[in-house]
Design a protein around this motif. Structure first.
Motif, PDB file in Angstrom:
ATOM      1  N   THR A   5      32.057  48.331  43.863  1.00 38.50           N
ATOM      2  CA  THR A   5      32.761  47.836  44.128  1.00 38.50           C
ATOM      3  C   THR A   5      33.424  48.267  46.306  1.00 38.50           C
ATOM      4  O   THR A   5      32.823  48.915  45.995  1.00 38.50           O
ATOM      5  CB  THR A   5      34.571  47.912  43.603  1.00 38.50           C
ATOM      6  OG1 THR A   5      35.136  49.422  44.239  1.00 38.50           O
ATOM      7  CG2 THR A   5      34.575  48.064  42.531  1.00 38.50           C
ATOM      8  N   GLN A   6      34.208  47.541  47.241  1.00 37.99           N
ATOM      9  CA  GLN A   6      34.285  47.957  48.356  1.00 37.99           C
ATOM     10  C   GLN A   6      34.953  49.388  48.213  1.00 37.99           C
ATOM     11  O   GLN A   6      34.369  50.698  49.686  1.00 37.99           O
ATOM     12  CB  GLN A   6      35.268  47.062  48.806  1.00 37.99           C
ATOM     13  CG  GLN A   6      34.715  45.669  49.842  1.00 37.99           C
ATOM     14  CD  GLN A   6      34.751  44.799  50.137  1.00 37.99           C
ATOM     15  OE1 GLN A   6      36.460  44.841  49.752  1.00 37.99           O
ATOM     16  NE2 GLN A   6      34.549  43.729  51.380  1.00 37.99           N
ATOM     17  N   SER A   7      35.564  49.793  47.299  1.00 33.04           N
ATOM     18  CA  SER A   7      36.080  51.128  47.222  1.00 33.04           C
ATOM     19  C   SER A   7      34.801  52.081  46.943  1.00 33.04           C
ATOM     20  O   SER A   7      34.953  53.925  47.235  1.00 33.04           O
ATOM     21  CB  SER A   7      37.617  51.392  46.957  1.00 33.04           C
ATOM     22  OG  SER A   7      36.582  50.791  45.066  1.00 33.04           O
ATOM     23  N   ASN A  37      32.699  40.280  47.952  1.00 35.53           N
ATOM     24  CA  ASN A  37      33.039  41.558  47.735  1.00 35.53           C
ATOM     25  C   ASN A  37      32.318  42.077  47.149  1.00 35.53           C
ATOM     26  O   ASN A  37      32.442  43.532  46.297  1.00 35.53           O
ATOM     27  CB  ASN A  37      34.059  41.460  47.557  1.00 35.53           C
ATOM     28  CG  ASN A  37      35.067  40.965  48.297  1.00 35.53           C
ATOM     29  OD1 ASN A  37      35.337  41.578  49.570  1.00 35.53           O
ATOM     30  ND2 ASN A  37      36.449  39.354  48.174  1.00 35.53           N
ATOM     31  N   ASN A  38      31.280  41.922  46.484  1.00 31.05           N
ATOM     32  CA  ASN A  38      29.641  42.352  45.662  1.00 31.05           C
ATOM     33  C   ASN A  38      29.749  42.815  44.751  1.00 31.05           C
ATOM     34  O   ASN A  38      30.192  43.756  44.323  1.00 31.05           O
ATOM     35  CB  ASN A  38      29.537  43.192  46.756  1.00 31.05           C
ATOM     36  CG  ASN A  38      28.379  44.528  46.680  1.00 31.05           C
ATOM     37  OD1 ASN A  38      27.544  43.176  45.815  1.00 31.05           O
ATOM     38  ND2 ASN A  38      28.092  45.596  46.373  1.00 31.05           N
ATOM     39  N   LEU A  39      31.322  42.525  43.789  1.00 31.05           N
ATOM     40  CA  LEU A  39      31.428  42.552  42.330  1.00 31.05           C
ATOM     41  C   LEU A  39      30.745  42.250  41.180  1.00 31.05           C
ATOM     42  O   LEU A  39      30.783  42.314  39.994  1.00 31.05           O
ATOM     43  CB  LEU A  39      33.205  42.546  42.222  1.00 31.05           C
ATOM     44  CG  LEU A  39      33.526  42.992  41.035  1.00 31.05           C
ATOM     45  CD1 LEU A  39      34.494  44.011  41.458  1.00 31.05           C
ATOM     46  CD2 LEU A  39      34.858  42.481  40.261  1.00 31.05           C
ATOM     47  N   PHE A 168      40.012  39.961  39.253  1.00 32.94           N
ATOM     48  CA  PHE A 168      40.865  39.145  40.326  1.00 32.94           C
ATOM     49  C   PHE A 168      41.164  40.037  41.009  1.00 32.94           C
ATOM     50  O   PHE A 168      41.121  39.873  42.030  1.00 32.94           O
ATOM     51  CB  PHE A 168      41.904  38.748  39.573  1.00 32.94           C
ATOM     52  CG  PHE A 168      41.353  37.239  38.612  1.00 32.94           C
ATOM     53  CD1 PHE A 168      41.648  36.443  39.643  1.00 32.94           C
ATOM     54  CD2 PHE A 168      41.395  37.800  37.049  1.00 32.94           C
ATOM     55  CE1 PHE A 168      41.315  35.338  38.773  1.00 32.94           C
ATOM     56  CE2 PHE A 168      41.081  36.525  37.312  1.00 32.94           C
ATOM     57  CZ  PHE A 168      40.892  35.633  37.612  1.00 32.94           C
ATOM     58  N   GLY A 169      41.215  41.721  41.217  1.00 34.55           N
ATOM     59  CA  GLY A 169      41.284  42.265  42.555  1.00 34.55           C
ATOM     60  C   GLY A 169      40.324  42.925  43.439  1.00 34.55           C
ATOM     61  O   GLY A 169      40.309  42.594  44.427  1.00 34.55           O
ATOM     62  N   ALA A 170      39.007  41.974  43.135  1.00 31.34           N
ATOM     63  CA  ALA A 170      38.049  41.494  43.779  1.00 31.34           C
ATOM     64  C   ALA A 170      38.712  40.759  44.660  1.00 31.34           C
ATOM     65  O   ALA A 170      37.946  40.740  45.971  1.00 31.34           O
ATOM     66  CB  ALA A 170      36.897  41.632  43.465  1.00 31.34           C
ATOM     67  N   VAL A 171      39.543  40.054  44.756  1.00 35.82           N
ATOM     68  CA  VAL A 171      39.551  38.850  45.420  1.00 35.82           C
ATOM     69  C   VAL A 171      41.074  38.915  46.249  1.00 35.82           C
ATOM     70  O   VAL A 171      41.705  37.703  46.570  1.00 35.82           O
ATOM     71  CB  VAL A 171      38.841  37.080  45.332  1.00 35.82           C
ATOM     72  CG1 VAL A 171      38.086  36.925  44.715  1.00 35.82           C
ATOM     73  CG2 VAL A 171      39.562  36.953  43.568  1.00 35.82           C
TER      74      VAL A 171
END
Ligand SMILES: NC(=O)C1=CN([C@@H]2O[C@H](COP(=O)(O)OP(=O)(O)OC[C@H]3O[C@@H](n4cnc5c(N)ncnc54)[C@H](OP(=O)(O)O)[C@@H]3O)[C@@H](O)[C@H]2O)C=CC1
Ligand SMILES: O=C(O)[C@@H]1CCC=N1
Length: 293
Positions: A5-7, A37-39, A168-171
């Motif tokens: 993820t981004q983190s 978001n690369n998920l 959904f957290g990725a978006v």
């Protein structure tokens, strides 16, 4: 390949296959957000719809996702998926689900974005025990600034909750809510972007009336919205307090707000939020009736 993820944390979703059943604007918003978001890898995302082959071609060309046009059958795409995302209009849901329920497996996670459709109605449409996540996202998921309300059926495991929250957290932002609040979240943030666009349209029309050309009007209004939203976010101040700071006694803003109050704008907006939530409830009841027929 394992995605992060981004983190920088590895994701519970990255090795899963996701099949979108319904390829409209909400499905595209989520796919775009997940890929950007690369998920999720495009090769692990598939999309099915009812008939619109051009739309599937467009989505494949745009995102590299898999459709039946790559020679895989809809049955295989659905059966191979770890997550099946139901993303058709409520009026089409009963028929669409009836066509695929024999393909669904108990270990799959069924995620619905369908307004009004309750977990109970969806379970009955599927007709066998499955884990269901009822969600209400919004189209701002396209750019990673969505809001999604999430509610879970009794059988959803902790691992599946993590998967849903990551998806959904990725978006955007997620809120876990009791299912009884799903219609309310629809009224606020599901339909909400449209209220904001309507307000923007109205301000742009007002700017044009005052003599700006449409493009200048759009730029002025857009920056005004961005600045105001960021002020609320960055200062943490109440919108009412920020409004007071703009409003000089007997000045221009006071004159404008007085007109809005006289015409009942706040009551209208509050009524619109409530009406959307109410309509979600009506849609749910219509679906229930249809299932009981
Ligand atoms: N748009 C939004 O802002 C939001 C929408 N939602 C929910 O998302 C859902 C989808 O909305 P939206 O994306 O706007 O709708 P669209 O009309 O844009 O897309 C609907 C999709 O469903 C497909 N479909 C219809 N019937 C079937 C079927 N029998 N089998 C397979 N696919 C089918 C359509 O395929 P085809 O074109 O081939 O007919 C189309 O791809 C709705 O339930 C809505 O409540 C939730 C939050 C926000
Ligand atoms: O208008 C609708 O019914 C859907 C649900 C929330 C936003 N769009």
């Amino acid at each position: 390949m394992s995605l992060t993820t981004q983190s920088g944390q590895s994701s519970a979703v990255s090795n899963l296959r996701i099949c979108f059943y319904g390829a409209g604007s909400m499905a595209e918003a989520l796919v775009r957000g997940l890929i950007h978001n690369n998920l999720a890898e495009p090769g692990r995302i598939s999309m099915l719809n009812r008939q619109n082959a051009d739309r599937l071609r467009e989505l494949h060309d745009r995102y590299g996702i898999v459709t039946v046009q790559q020679g895989v059958s809809p049955e295989d795409l659905l059966q191979d998926a770890d997550i099946v995302m139901l993303a058709m209009k409520p009026k089409d849901a009963a028929e669409a689900i009836a066509q695929i329920r024999h393909l669904l497996r108990p270990e799959q996670l069924i995620v619905s974005v369908i307004a009004g459709l309750s977990i109970d109605s969806l379970s009955r449409l599927i007709g066998k025990p499955v884990s269901i996540v009822r969600t209400m996202p919004n189209t701002s998921s396209t750019i990673g600034l969505g809001v999604t309300g999430l509610s879970y059926s009794a059988g959803v495991t902790d691992r599946q909750r993590i998967v849903a929250e990551q998806l959904f957290g990725a978006v955007g932002m997620t809120v876990t809510i009791p299912e009884s609040m799903q219609d309310a979240v629809t009224g606020v943030s599901g339909s909400g972007p449209a209220y904001v666009y309507y307000f923007m349209e109205s301000m742009i029309a007002g700017a044009v009336e005052l003599g700006f050309d449409p493009e200048e009007s759009r730029r002025l209004v857009l920056q005004t919205f961005l600045g105001a939203a960021e002020m609320v976010r960055q200062t943490g101040e109440d919108p009412a307090e920020l409004r007071r700071k703009v409003t000089s006694p007997n000045g221009t803003t006071q004159a404008a707000i007085e007109l809005m109050e006289r015409d009942g704008l706040k009551t209208t907006v509050m009524g619109a939020v409530a009406r959307s939530a109410e309509r979600a409830g009506e849609i749910g009841k219509e679906l229930e009736r249809k299932i009981n027929e």
